[in-house]
Design a protein around this motif. Sequence first.
Motif, PDB file in Angstrom:
ATOM      1  N   LEU A 176      42.217  37.458  39.424  1.00 37.15           N
ATOM      2  CA  LEU A 176      41.718  38.194  38.267  1.00 37.15           C
ATOM      3  C   LEU A 176      42.706  38.159  37.106  1.00 37.15           C
ATOM      4  O   LEU A 176      43.904  37.917  37.284  1.00 37.15           O
ATOM      5  N   THR A 177      42.169  38.437  35.914  1.00 35.04           N
ATOM      6  CA  THR A 177      42.959  38.548  34.689  1.00 35.04           C
ATOM      7  C   THR A 177      42.513  39.793  33.940  1.00 35.04           C
ATOM      8  O   THR A 177      41.314  40.038  33.806  1.00 35.04           O
ATOM      9  N   ILE A 178      43.464  40.586  33.462  1.00 35.72           N
ATOM     10  CA  ILE A 178      43.148  41.757  32.651  1.00 35.72           C
ATOM     11  C   ILE A 178      43.645  41.520  31.226  1.00 35.72           C
ATOM     12  O   ILE A 178      44.791  41.106  31.014  1.00 35.72           O
TER      13      ILE A 178
ATOM     14  N   LEU B 101      47.582  44.287  39.136  1.00 33.79           N
ATOM     15  CA  LEU B 101      46.474  43.524  39.697  1.00 33.79           C
ATOM     16  C   LEU B 101      46.592  43.543  41.215  1.00 33.79           C
ATOM     17  O   LEU B 101      47.669  43.286  41.765  1.00 33.79           O
TER      18      LEU B 101
ATOM     19  N   GLU C 294      45.227  42.031  44.958  1.00 32.68           N
ATOM     20  CA  GLU C 294      44.521  40.955  45.657  1.00 32.68           C
ATOM     21  C   GLU C 294      44.838  41.067  47.140  1.00 32.68           C
ATOM     22  O   GLU C 294      45.908  40.660  47.591  1.00 32.68           O
TER      23      GLU C 294
ATOM     24  N   GLN D  59      49.947  43.565  45.781  1.00 33.01           N
ATOM     25  CA  GLN D  59      49.827  44.163  44.455  1.00 33.01           C
ATOM     26  C   GLN D  59      50.880  43.520  43.559  1.00 33.01           C
ATOM     27  O   GLN D  59      52.026  43.313  43.980  1.00 33.01           O
TER      28      GLN D  59
ATOM     29  N   SER E 137      47.650  37.845  34.331  1.00 31.19           N
ATOM     30  CA  SER E 137      46.748  37.110  35.219  1.00 31.19           C
ATOM     31  C   SER E 137      47.406  36.796  36.552  1.00 31.19           C
ATOM     32  O   SER E 137      48.618  36.583  36.642  1.00 31.19           O
ATOM     33  N   ASN E 138      46.570  36.765  37.579  1.00 32.00           N
ATOM     34  CA  ASN E 138      46.953  36.336  38.921  1.00 32.00           C
ATOM     35  C   ASN E 138      45.941  35.288  39.348  1.00 32.00           C
ATOM     36  O   ASN E 138      44.864  35.611  39.846  1.00 32.00           O
TER      37      ASN E 138
ATOM     38  N   ASP F 257      40.806  46.531  46.739  1.00 32.06           N
ATOM     39  CA  ASP F 257      40.146  45.499  45.940  1.00 32.06           C
ATOM     40  C   ASP F 257      38.850  45.992  45.307  1.00 32.06           C
ATOM     41  O   ASP F 257      38.237  45.271  44.518  1.00 32.06           O
TER      42      ASP F 257
ATOM     43  N   VAL G 127      42.213  46.730  39.373  1.00 31.17           N
ATOM     44  CA  VAL G 127      43.032  46.621  38.165  1.00 31.17           C
ATOM     45  C   VAL G 127      43.441  48.015  37.706  1.00 31.17           C
ATOM     46  O   VAL G 127      42.625  48.945  37.718  1.00 31.17           O
TER      47      VAL G 127
ATOM     48  N   ILE H  89      38.012  42.193  31.869  1.00 29.30           N
ATOM     49  CA  ILE H  89      38.454  41.628  33.144  1.00 29.30           C
ATOM     50  C   ILE H  89      37.750  40.294  33.347  1.00 29.30           C
ATOM     51  O   ILE H  89      36.533  40.185  33.175  1.00 29.30           O
TER      52      ILE H  89
ATOM     53  N   ARG I 165      37.730  36.445  35.807  1.00 24.97           N
ATOM     54  CA  ARG I 165      38.041  35.880  37.123  1.00 24.97           C
ATOM     55  C   ARG I 165      38.157  34.370  37.037  1.00 24.97           C
ATOM     56  O   ARG I 165      37.660  33.734  36.095  1.00 24.97           O
TER      57      ARG I 165
END
Length: 549
Positions: free
Chosen positions: A265-267, A286, A288, A292, A339-340, A374, A378, A394, A396
């Motif tokens: 995800l990206t915030i 973030l 996943e 974290q 972002s991750n 999950d 975020v 948000i 993806r």
Amino acid sequence: MAPTLLGRNKDVVCPKCDFDFTIGASEEVNQESGRLQHRITQATCPNCRYDIDVRDNNVFNGDRILVTKFSYEFADPKRFDVIVFKYPESPNVSYIKRLIGLPGETIKIEQGDVYTRTSNQQPWEIARKTDPDKQQAIQLSVYDNDYRETALHAAGWPLRWTGMEQRDGKEELDGWVDSETGWQTISDGAAYQLFGADSEEQRWLRYRHIVPTNRDWEDLEAGRPLVQNPVPELVLDFCSYNTTSMGQRNAGSVEDPSRYWVGDLTINFNADIRNAGNTSELVVELNEGVRQYRARFDLQSGQVQIYMLDHFLADSEERLVGTAESTVVAGDTYDIRFSNVDNRLCLWVDDDLVEFDQPLNYEAPGFPGPRERDRVPVGIAARGADIVVSDLLIQRDIYYRANAVPGRFGKPQDVTIQGMGENDSHDLYTNRADPETWWKTYIRNTDDYSLVFEQLADDEYFVMGDNSPRSKDSRLWENDRRAVHRHAIKESSLVGKAFYIFWPHGLPIGNDGKGYAIRYHRDNFNNKTDYPTYTAPFLPQIGRMERIR
């Protein structure tokens, strides 16, 4: 004539949240004759999940692009190039896809990611884009808070962003519960404000993935009570481009319901930092699975540090993984993106990539499945500062599905493709609010949920489409040509590199934005229908004339 970047498509604007998106419409016509076979009637908004009547929306043939046919005369194709090539099963037809696998590589698709290696003695390496900005260009929207489901909220449906606090001993949502102190809503949830300059207590604003269904919208429109206390769920690989219906049933439950959990995800958000104390900080988080990832900004010095927490380990304390200097200090406004994606963390401030003292790549965790946290993946926190956050978006990563042409017992038809692939059970969608059950359903009591495509020859490439759930690409081609590797395209089939969108479809003007029909579809009996093929007049979309990333 240049090929098109998108196939036949329709532009849609949601009447409930004003979010605009594009749907595919290739299935409406026979690909050989061009005659109308069906007509798309509904599409599902990816932001608020309202089913929209799109029967009379204009249809477009797609974007015209420039292809540099000489590119590969002087340099080898690169991974993630968008290439044009002759379709192996029908060389007179040109396809456009993203190049994923290079000559000599074995390809593995697992949980939405692509891995490669050149020998069985090497470890698998995740295939990621070298340029993070290129990765950002193909992100898909999960939820844009600037386009909220306002009518539902007015009837009592909860906002997705809210102030929360974590309580020990509570398993649901990893202990996160709503908090009435701290962050306050502005303009019905368009922004959130924290008056915390005089406080040393950290206050969290979190995103809850509470997704309405079309049934909720039907209840609202019929005056029936809404579901009480709807629960957050996992972020799945919902793809609005495919989520359409030819009939009267709900589009979201017919054509391509989402299945698979997406943890990459990206915030994105705007932070207006108005006042801050001596020990103030801003934290962006973030989640996943068992991991974290946190970006901690010191609002006095501007220093930012990236931390990782791994709850699969006995010691789950924060571990510092990178430090950098940033411009984020009290007294100004900033656009922040964290972002991750593809086992790599990236941070941007005002669209500039922040350079850290060490790479922020990491190895996958010991447990790959989703967890309760999950469902609230975020978070944004602040301490010792007055802050307003807005423009919350948000996104993806593309989830590449592990699909292949099926053979006996569910295994791939081709012996050069190994593995069972992913469970395609509708139960995955049904269990989207229960991470533990979702994971048990996904793995089917086995760890064989990947696909491995046999090593490519020295003149072969592997391609996939960004529209993974429906893309006709290396995973799913027929093999009437009886190739050794049905999943490969030959170097001799390459036409060139897709370089620039020089003519996006025009924007119709007049007649309430639909233009005036100058040509109509014909059905299978060659009868003229009431469905326009082309309309005029129109304006060019200059803003969409751009380089292809």
